[in-house]
Each structure stands twice: as C-alpha cells, then as structure tokens.
Design an enzyme around this catalytic site. Structure first.
Site, PDB file in Angstrom:
ATOM      1  N   LYS A   1     -18.343 -16.858   0.846  1.00 40.45           N
ATOM      2  CA  LYS A   1     -19.789 -16.692   0.901  1.00 40.45           C
ATOM      3  C   LYS A   1     -20.382 -16.067  -0.343  1.00 40.45           C
ATOM      4  CE  LYS A   1     -20.091 -15.893   5.860  1.00 40.45           C
ATOM      5  NZ  LYS A   1     -20.252 -14.747   6.758  1.00 40.45           N
TER       6      LYS A   1
ATOM      7  N   GLY B   1     -12.984  -3.980  -0.812  1.00 42.74           N
ATOM      8  CA  GLY B   1     -14.366  -3.497  -0.758  1.00 42.74           C
ATOM      9  C   GLY B   1     -14.646  -2.409  -1.779  1.00 42.74           C
TER      10      GLY B   1
ATOM     11  N   ARG C   1       0.831  -1.217   0.000  1.00 45.74           N
ATOM     12  CA  ARG C   1       0.000   0.000   0.000  1.00 45.74           C
ATOM     13  C   ARG C   1       0.859   1.259   0.000  1.00 45.74           C
ATOM     14  NH1 ARG C   1      -4.642  -2.312   3.917  1.00 45.74           N
ATOM     15  NH2 ARG C   1      -6.054  -2.942   2.266  1.00 45.74           N
TER      16      ARG C   1
ATOM     17  N   GLY D   1      -7.945  -8.090  -1.783  1.00 43.50           N
ATOM     18  CA  GLY D   1      -8.209  -9.082  -0.745  1.00 43.50           C
ATOM     19  C   GLY D   1      -7.550 -10.417  -0.997  1.00 43.50           C
TER      20      GLY D   1
HETATM   21  P1  AMP Z   1     -13.673 -14.155   0.767  1.00 37.37           P
HETATM   22  O1  AMP Z   1     -13.103 -13.327   1.871  1.00 37.37           O
HETATM   23  O2  AMP Z   1     -15.151 -14.287   0.786  1.00 37.37           O
HETATM   24  O3  AMP Z   1     -13.122 -13.788  -0.606  1.00 37.37           O
HETATM   25  O4  AMP Z   1     -13.203 -15.636   1.051  1.00 37.37           O
HETATM   26  C1  AMP Z   1     -11.867 -15.997   1.058  1.00 37.37           C
HETATM   27  C2  AMP Z   1     -11.717 -17.173   1.935  1.00 37.37           C
HETATM   28  O5  AMP Z   1     -12.535 -18.224   1.462  1.00 37.37           O
HETATM   29  C3  AMP Z   1     -10.315 -17.714   1.979  1.00 37.37           C
HETATM   30  O6  AMP Z   1      -9.801 -17.507   3.259  1.00 37.37           O
HETATM   31  C4  AMP Z   1     -10.481 -19.192   1.669  1.00 37.37           C
HETATM   32  O7  AMP Z   1      -9.737 -20.016   2.527  1.00 37.37           O
HETATM   33  C5  AMP Z   1     -11.945 -19.416   1.876  1.00 37.37           C
HETATM   34  N1  AMP Z   1     -12.454 -20.554   1.101  1.00 37.37           N
HETATM   35  C6  AMP Z   1     -12.318 -20.781  -0.206  1.00 37.37           C
HETATM   36  N2  AMP Z   1     -12.851 -21.959  -0.552  1.00 37.37           N
HETATM   37  C7  AMP Z   1     -13.355 -22.511   0.571  1.00 37.37           C
HETATM   38  C8  AMP Z   1     -14.017 -23.727   0.864  1.00 37.37           C
HETATM   39  N3  AMP Z   1     -14.283 -24.623  -0.080  1.00 37.37           N
HETATM   40  N4  AMP Z   1     -14.384 -23.948   2.144  1.00 37.37           N
HETATM   41  C9  AMP Z   1     -14.119 -23.033   3.108  1.00 37.37           C
HETATM   42  N5  AMP Z   1     -13.486 -21.877   2.892  1.00 37.37           N
HETATM   43  C10 AMP Z   1     -13.106 -21.610   1.631  1.00 37.37           C
END
Ligand code: AMP
Length: 396
Positions: free
Chosen positions: A198, A377, A35, A354
């Site tokens: 999610k 974000g 950054r 991210g």
């Molecule tokens: P996000 O912050 O929503 O982009 O999610 C990123 C996180 O999702 C990372 O820390 C990954 O470890 C997690 N992730 C990716 N695939 C899976 C999965 N199949 N089960 C659980 N966590 C996951």
C-alpha cells in the site's frame, strides 16, 4: 551518542530492554532467532566487563495478563545456548521474585524477566510500573530498536529513573548510525526503492525521501495506484482508489524536486492470486480485465537494476511483487541481485525491516547487503523524520 562503550559494567547490574519478540511454532520452538542474536554483542560486552545482565522484553500481544503461549520462559534454553551459560528466569517482571533474583545476581550472570506485556501498564507507559522495573538494575540499556517508536514503560518512560546511567546498546547504535548514513551525508546518487502493498503505509516516508533522494523507484502493489491515477487499465490489481490524487501529487513533487521517479513499465500478470495461476506480461496501464499485476516485468527489472547499479547509497523498503510465491518473486530477486552487486562495488545498502528483510533472507543474501534493519515500523518512523520515544528518552 551515549553508548555502552562509555562505561565499564564491572560491579553493575544492567537492566537491558531487548526485543526478543521472536516467532514460535506450536511446540514453542523459535523459528527465527535473529532478534535474539542481534542483542548478543551488547549482552556479551556487559558480561565481559563483569556486569550482571537483567533482560526484559515483550513477546507477542497478550491481551489478558499472563498466558503460557506468550511466556518468555520458552526462550530460556535457546538463550542459554547462544550465551553458552545458564540463564535464570523470573516468573514475573516485577514483584518479590524478580526483585530477589535481581538482587542475588552476580557479575557475569544473566536473568531473563517474564513478558512485560503481561501488565497493561507496559503499553500504557505507566510511570509507577516503570519505576518498579527500574529498581531491578542500576544502569538502563535500551537495545530494542524494534520498539523504539513506542513510548512504553520499558522502552522510554523508565529512562527518567536513570538520569545519569542510561545508554544505547550496540544494536540501537548501529541501527541509528546506519539510518543516519542514508538520511544525512550519504554518498550520491542516493536511491530509494519502495515496494509492498500500500502506498498509504509509506506515504510519509516517500514524502520525506523526496527531499533527499536522486532516484525513487516504486514497485510492488503500490505501483498500481500510480498506474490507475494515470488513467491506465490495471485489471484486478491492488489499488487504493482514495489515493489516486496522492499518487499524482507524488509524481508532481518528484518533478519539482528533480527526483528521477521510476515506475514499472511492464508487469507480470496472473489470472488468479495463486502460485499456479496462468501468467503473462503486460505493459503498465494495459492489464486486461480480470488479470492482476503481481510482479514487475522484465523490461522494468532492466531499468530498475540499471538505476540501482549506478547508486552509491541505497535504501530498500518493500518487495517488488508477491515474493512469497515463487512465480512472482523474480522481480524482487533481481532487485536484490542488483543491490548486492552495487554493494560489492562499494555502495552502502540499507534494507528496511519487515518484508524486504524477509525477502533478502529468503534469497540467502543477508550477507551481501550492507545492513539489514531489525526494526520495521521504527525504521520507517525514524526515516520519516520523527523523533523515536526510545531514542529521545536516552538522549535527553
Ligand atoms: P508491505 O507490508 O506493505 O511492505 O507489503 C508487503 C507485501 O506486499 C508482501 O506480502 C507482498 O506479497 C505484497 N505485494 C507486493 N507486490 C504486490 C502486488 N503486486 N500485489 C499484491 N500484493 C503485493
């Protein structure tokens, strides 16, 4: 776009909002200075012009005013190294010391102000606080893309005190131009790769992208909500039970719009959420009880990679699996390889901030993609079609 290229800063004092919210270890050593380096081109241009630079930023989330742990003074030595010159520091972002140090600053010199979030007024977008900050410089530059989606005092409210002297820094300009390149007038086929944990976090983006993309690839934890909605067995995989209808409506919308929706065909499964868990491969919808899907499987890697290889524009947001654990990073690495290969063949690839940026960095592939965004974000909100307060404030 009003960028700093449009003026000479000679004889001027530039008040620059940067995003120096860097991670520090327990000895206050910076563990990732991306950054800071991202803001250097803007700072260096102003110094080259003969302008004086006053930098303001937040660091962390201080709750109760000044806290040593969140002091920006910890950044002074490294910033001085990066700029190859001494950086002055003011122990408060407003008040007598800041005013005096800003006043005495000469062309070519740099002053860093203490953490803006030591004042609650910053996040509240307090006008009087913004006005006090505005007195420190005569040109306002916003180069903090990471906080452009916040209507804070230093990111948006302050701009009104510089009606004829407010500009985007180079980082902001690059971020906006690259996001635009994907959203409008992108070379086809346009492929969005979505992953992460999610579907609820990314639903607005997915919805907006369905109007634009040719291919929508969905992997990561969010894919199991789709598998569940289709009536499959997902074992103990991540799922959002209240988003099953949403998954089905995304499927339908993709169909209606003629978007090629690609979901995992097979999965790397594990008997525990651990790097040393027992693993196997299961078809989507056929994950045994007590097992969980933690990565996309080999068949999926093949199909996803082929779609990526044929793309001319690629947006990637979210890992394909739990890439933080080596056992489950294979799918994410394979997709990174496919994105790099397509980029080499001339595709434009934008990596959302991210975790996707962290994954690409972990694989040492940051230079093999077209652009890695510094804003998580902020990029998501921009891509969703929202007007970012930090951008609006400069444009209006
Ligand atoms: P996000 O912050 O929503 O982009 O999610 C990123 C996180 O999702 C990372 O820390 C990954 O470890 C997690 N992730 C990716 N695939 C899976 C999965 N199949 N089960 C659980 N966590 C996951």
């Amino acid at each position: 776009m009003k960028t700093i290229d449009q003026i000479s800063f000679s004889g001027k004092k530039a008040l620059i909002r940067v995003d120096f919210n860097v991670p520090l270890d327990e000895n206050f050593k910076i563990t990732d200075d991306n950054r800071m380096t991202a803001a250097l081109p803007t700072i260096e241009k102003i110094l080259r012009d003969g302008g004086a630079v006053i930098l303001m930023s937040h660091l962390g989330r201080p709750k109760d005013g000044p806290t040593d742990k969140y002091s920006l003074k910890h950044l002074v030595p490294h910033l001085s190294d990066l700029l190859k010159q001494e950086v002055e520091f003011a122990n408060d972002c407003i008040g007598e010391e800041a005013v005096n140090k800003a006043k005495e600053l000469e062309g070519g010199e740099v002053l860093l102000l203490e953490n803006l979030r030591f004042y609650k007024e910053e996040e509240k977008g307090d006008k009087a606080f913004a006005e006090k900050l505005s007195k420190l410089g005569d040109v306002y530059v916003n180069d903090a893309f990471g906080t452009a989606h916040r209507a804070h005092a230093s990111t948006a409210v302050i701009a009104q005190f510089f009606p004829d002297a407010k500009y985007f820094g180079y980082l902001m300009a690059a971020e906006l131009q690259n996001a635009e390149k994907v959203l409008n007038g992108s070379a086809k086929p346009l492929t969005a790769i979505m992953g992460g944990s999610k579907v609820s976090d990314k639903i607005q983006l997915i919805d907006a992208l369905l109007d634009k993309v040719d291919n929508l690839i969905i992997g990561g934890g969010m894919a199991y909500t789709f598998a569940k909605a289709d009536g499959g067995n997902i074992g103990t995989s991540l799922v959002e039970m209240d988003k099953l209808d949403l998954a089905l409506s995304i499927r339908q919308k993709a169909k209606d719009k003629g978007v090629n929706l690609l979901l995992p065909l097979d999965n790397v499964i594990a008997d525990a959420f651990a790097n040393n868990a027992k693993t196997g491969v299961a078809k989507t919808g056929e994950i045994p009880d007590n097992w969980m899907g933690l990565d996309i499987g080999p068949e999926t890697v093949k199909v996803f990679s082929e779609a990526v290889a044929e793309s001319k524009t690629i947006l990637w947001n979210g890992p394909m699996g739990v890439f933080e654990m080596d056992t489950f990073m294979v799918g994410t690495k394979a997709i990174a390889d496919a994105v790099a290969e397509a980029t080499e063949k001339g595709a434009f690839s934008l990596i959302g901030g991210g975790d996707s940026a962290a994954a690409v960095a972990k694989f040492g592939m940051t230079d093999e993609v077209s652009y890695v965004s510094t804003g998580g974000g902020a990029l998501l909100e921009y891509m969703e079609g929202k007007e970012l307060p930090g951008v609006k404030a400069i444009n209006e």
